[in-house]
Design a protein around this motif. Structure first.
Motif, PDB file in Angstrom:
ATOM      1  N   HIS A 108       0.835  -1.198   0.000  1.00  0.00           N
ATOM      2  CA  HIS A 108       0.000   0.000   0.000  1.00  0.00           C
ATOM      3  C   HIS A 108       0.877   1.258   0.000  1.00  0.00           C
ATOM      4  CE1 HIS A 108      -4.126   1.216   0.020  1.00  0.00           C
ATOM      5  NE2 HIS A 108      -3.987   2.027   1.052  1.00  0.00           N
ATOM      6  N   ALA A 109       1.804   1.289  -0.958  1.00  0.00           N
ATOM      7  CA  ALA A 109       2.818   2.343  -0.980  1.00  0.00           C
ATOM      8  C   ALA A 109       2.758   3.159  -2.262  1.00  0.00           C
ATOM      9  CB  ALA A 109       4.205   1.725  -0.818  1.00  0.00           C
ATOM     10  N   ILE A 110       3.364   4.324  -2.208  1.00  0.00           N
ATOM     11  CA  ILE A 110       3.495   5.217  -3.358  1.00  0.00           C
ATOM     12  C   ILE A 110       4.978   5.397  -3.650  1.00  0.00           C
ATOM     13  CG2 ILE A 110       3.226   7.616  -4.134  1.00  0.00           C
ATOM     14  CD1 ILE A 110       0.566   7.686  -2.690  1.00  0.00           C
ATOM     15  N   SER A 111       5.338   5.326  -4.912  1.00  0.00           N
ATOM     16  CA  SER A 111       6.751   5.441  -5.288  1.00  0.00           C
ATOM     17  C   SER A 111       7.151   6.895  -5.501  1.00  0.00           C
ATOM     18  CB  SER A 111       7.030   4.647  -6.565  1.00  0.00           C
ATOM     19  OG  SER A 111       6.359   5.235  -7.674  1.00  0.00           O
ATOM     20  N   ILE A 112       8.437   7.120  -5.309  1.00  0.00           N
ATOM     21  CA  ILE A 112       9.058   8.411  -5.627  1.00  0.00           C
ATOM     22  C   ILE A 112      10.187   8.102  -6.592  1.00  0.00           C
ATOM     23  CG2 ILE A 112      10.171  10.474  -4.723  1.00  0.00           C
ATOM     24  CD1 ILE A 112       8.984   9.470  -1.914  1.00  0.00           C
ATOM     25  N   GLY A 113      10.017   8.498  -7.851  1.00  0.00           N
ATOM     26  CA  GLY A 113      11.002   8.184  -8.883  1.00  0.00           C
ATOM     27  C   GLY A 113      11.782   9.411  -9.296  1.00  0.00           C
ATOM     28  N   PHE A 114      13.067   9.236  -9.558  1.00  0.00           N
ATOM     29  CA  PHE A 114      13.941  10.366  -9.843  1.00  0.00           C
ATOM     30  C   PHE A 114      14.277  10.553 -11.327  1.00  0.00           C
ATOM     31  CE2 PHE A 114      14.941   9.693  -5.345  1.00  0.00           C
ATOM     32  CZ  PHE A 114      15.001  11.001  -4.876  1.00  0.00           C
ATOM     33  N   CYS A 115      13.881   9.633 -12.191  1.00  0.00           N
ATOM     34  CA  CYS A 115      14.449   9.636 -13.541  1.00  0.00           C
ATOM     35  C   CYS A 115      13.413   9.531 -14.655  1.00  0.00           C
ATOM     36  CB  CYS A 115      15.466   8.512 -13.668  1.00  0.00           C
ATOM     37  SG  CYS A 115      16.821   8.661 -12.495  1.00  0.00           S
ATOM     38  N   ASN A 116      12.358  10.346 -14.602  1.00  0.00           N
ATOM     39  CA  ASN A 116      11.377  10.453 -15.689  1.00  0.00           C
ATOM     40  C   ASN A 116      10.431   9.268 -15.821  1.00  0.00           C
ATOM     41  OD1 ASN A 116      12.481  12.945 -16.667  1.00  0.00           O
ATOM     42  ND2 ASN A 116      14.076  11.790 -17.727  1.00  0.00           N
ATOM     43  N   ILE A 117      10.648   8.219 -15.049  1.00  0.00           N
ATOM     44  CA  ILE A 117       9.885   6.977 -15.191  1.00  0.00           C
ATOM     45  C   ILE A 117       9.075   6.711 -13.930  1.00  0.00           C
ATOM     46  CG2 ILE A 117      10.037   4.496 -15.602  1.00  0.00           C
ATOM     47  CD1 ILE A 117      10.868   6.209 -18.000  1.00  0.00           C
TER      48      ILE A 117
END
Length: 355
Positions: free
Chosen positions: A84-93
């Motif tokens: 039940h998590a939300i991602s934090i992406g650093f590279c446009n994806i």
């Protein structure tokens, strides 16, 4: 919505070579780790990547063995759904089926579609444009690295500017890098303070064609170019056509720093950038810098550099060097990895505090 989710960083960046966007991720994560509570955030990385001991407060979770960029779309997606998590992406994806908070450095694959002509380039362009679209439509916060990119994302994808936060790059990693002068031993024709230097991936938008054309018109000047090949590049660059151009290929950070610190001037003739870290790196080691006269670089470098028309090859570089540029410190003082980490922390805390 934010309180019932936990937030995890996409750690696939640590399966990549540390350049550009991946450096952005690494530097901000290391600074963030210093200013958060223990286990306040998680980073999920592929099992075949080892970052033990890298972080003190960010919890490292090893998950999934899928190779390459598909790891984010499969293994990370499974972890998000299970936890039940939300991602934090650093590279446009972002995970397409569960988009999270994402850093979109620029939308070059959208606005420069004509640059990507081979099969790999077309597929890469299509994939990134799909991600841009999903990120834009998701309603999740978007992070970018300059006001220029913020305006472009907002205008092209019709995104409310209030959804987009600007968190820029830094240059302080260069303070930790030790100069490696081995290039001067390896290449006897490269003499300290007697060459112009440029570095970047061999993409069309980096505009190394400008270097070649200017070199032809300035046969008494020496030009050194460093950079790695990219799969999506289809334009041909033959550095051997100009005897006063030395292409040294991909170089490690220490060599790059040495070549910057000892050059006559650092050249950055890009036709498109979302930010542009190399000019800041060059300014940090005391190099004179000559940049393209484009909106983004004016925003970042302001009056501390000289500017050239990236489509004009009849340029007098020596004349550019005598132009009275502003203080490098006035530009460098505006950017740091620590301040970027603090902005990211503030954004994430604000978002997850929402009911």
């Amino acid at each position: 919505m934010g309180k019932k989710y936990k937030y995890v960083f996409d750690g696939q960046v640590y399966a990549q070579r540390l350049t550009g966007q991946y450096r952005y991720a690494d530097e901000i994560l290391m600074e963030l780790d210093k200013i958060i509570s223990r286990n306040e955030f998680e980073i999920v990385v592929p099992r075949y990547v080892n970052i033990d001991g890298k972080f003190k407060n960010i919890k490292v979770v090893y998950y999934g063995n899928v190779k390459g960029l598909l790891w984010t779309q499969t293994s990370l997606l499974c972890y998000l759904l299970k936890n039940h998590a939300i991602s934090i992406g650093f590279c446009n994806i972002t995970p397409i089926l569960r988009p999270g908070i994402t850093v979109v450095h620029d939308i070059g694959y959208k606005v420069l579609r004509g640059h990507y002509k081979n099969l790999y380039g077309r597929l890469s362009s299509l994939w990134h444009r799909l991600n841009y679209w999903v990120i834009a439509k998701s309603g999740m916060p978007i992070i970018t690295v300059s006001n220029f990119s913020k305006r472009q994302i907002s205008e092209v994808y019709k995104v409310n500017p209030n959804r987009i936060s600007v968190i820029g790059n830094g240059w302080q990693h260069y303070e930790r890098i030790k100069e490696d002068n081995s290039a001067f031993d390896k290449f006897s024709d490269i003499k300290p303070h007697q060459y112009y230097f440029a570095i970047g991936s061999l993409e069309e938008r980096k505009n190394f064609k400008w270097i070649l054309e200017v070199a032809r018109r300035n046969p008494d000047s020496m030009f050194v170019v460093a950079g790695g090949k990219v799969k999506n590049a289809t334009h041909k660059l033959d550095f051997s056509v100009a005897s006063n151009v030395k292409f040294v290929g991909y170089v490690k950070d220490g060599v790059a720093k040495s070549l910057m610190a000892n050059c006559k001037a650092f050249l950055f003739p890009s036709t498109f950038e979302g930010f542009g870290i190399p000019p800041l790196e060059a300014l940090s080691v005391g190099a004179k810098v000559i940049c393209s006269d484009i909106t983004c670089l004016h925003e970042i470098c302001r009056g501390a550099v000289g500017y050239i028309d990236p489509e004009d090859y009849d340029v007098d570089l020596d004349e550019c060097l005598v132009v009275d540029s502003g203080s490098a410190d006035s530009v460098l003082g505006r950017y740091s990895w620590r301040s970027s980490a603090e902005l990211l922390k503030k954004l994430l805390n604000h978002f997850r505090s929402k009911p």
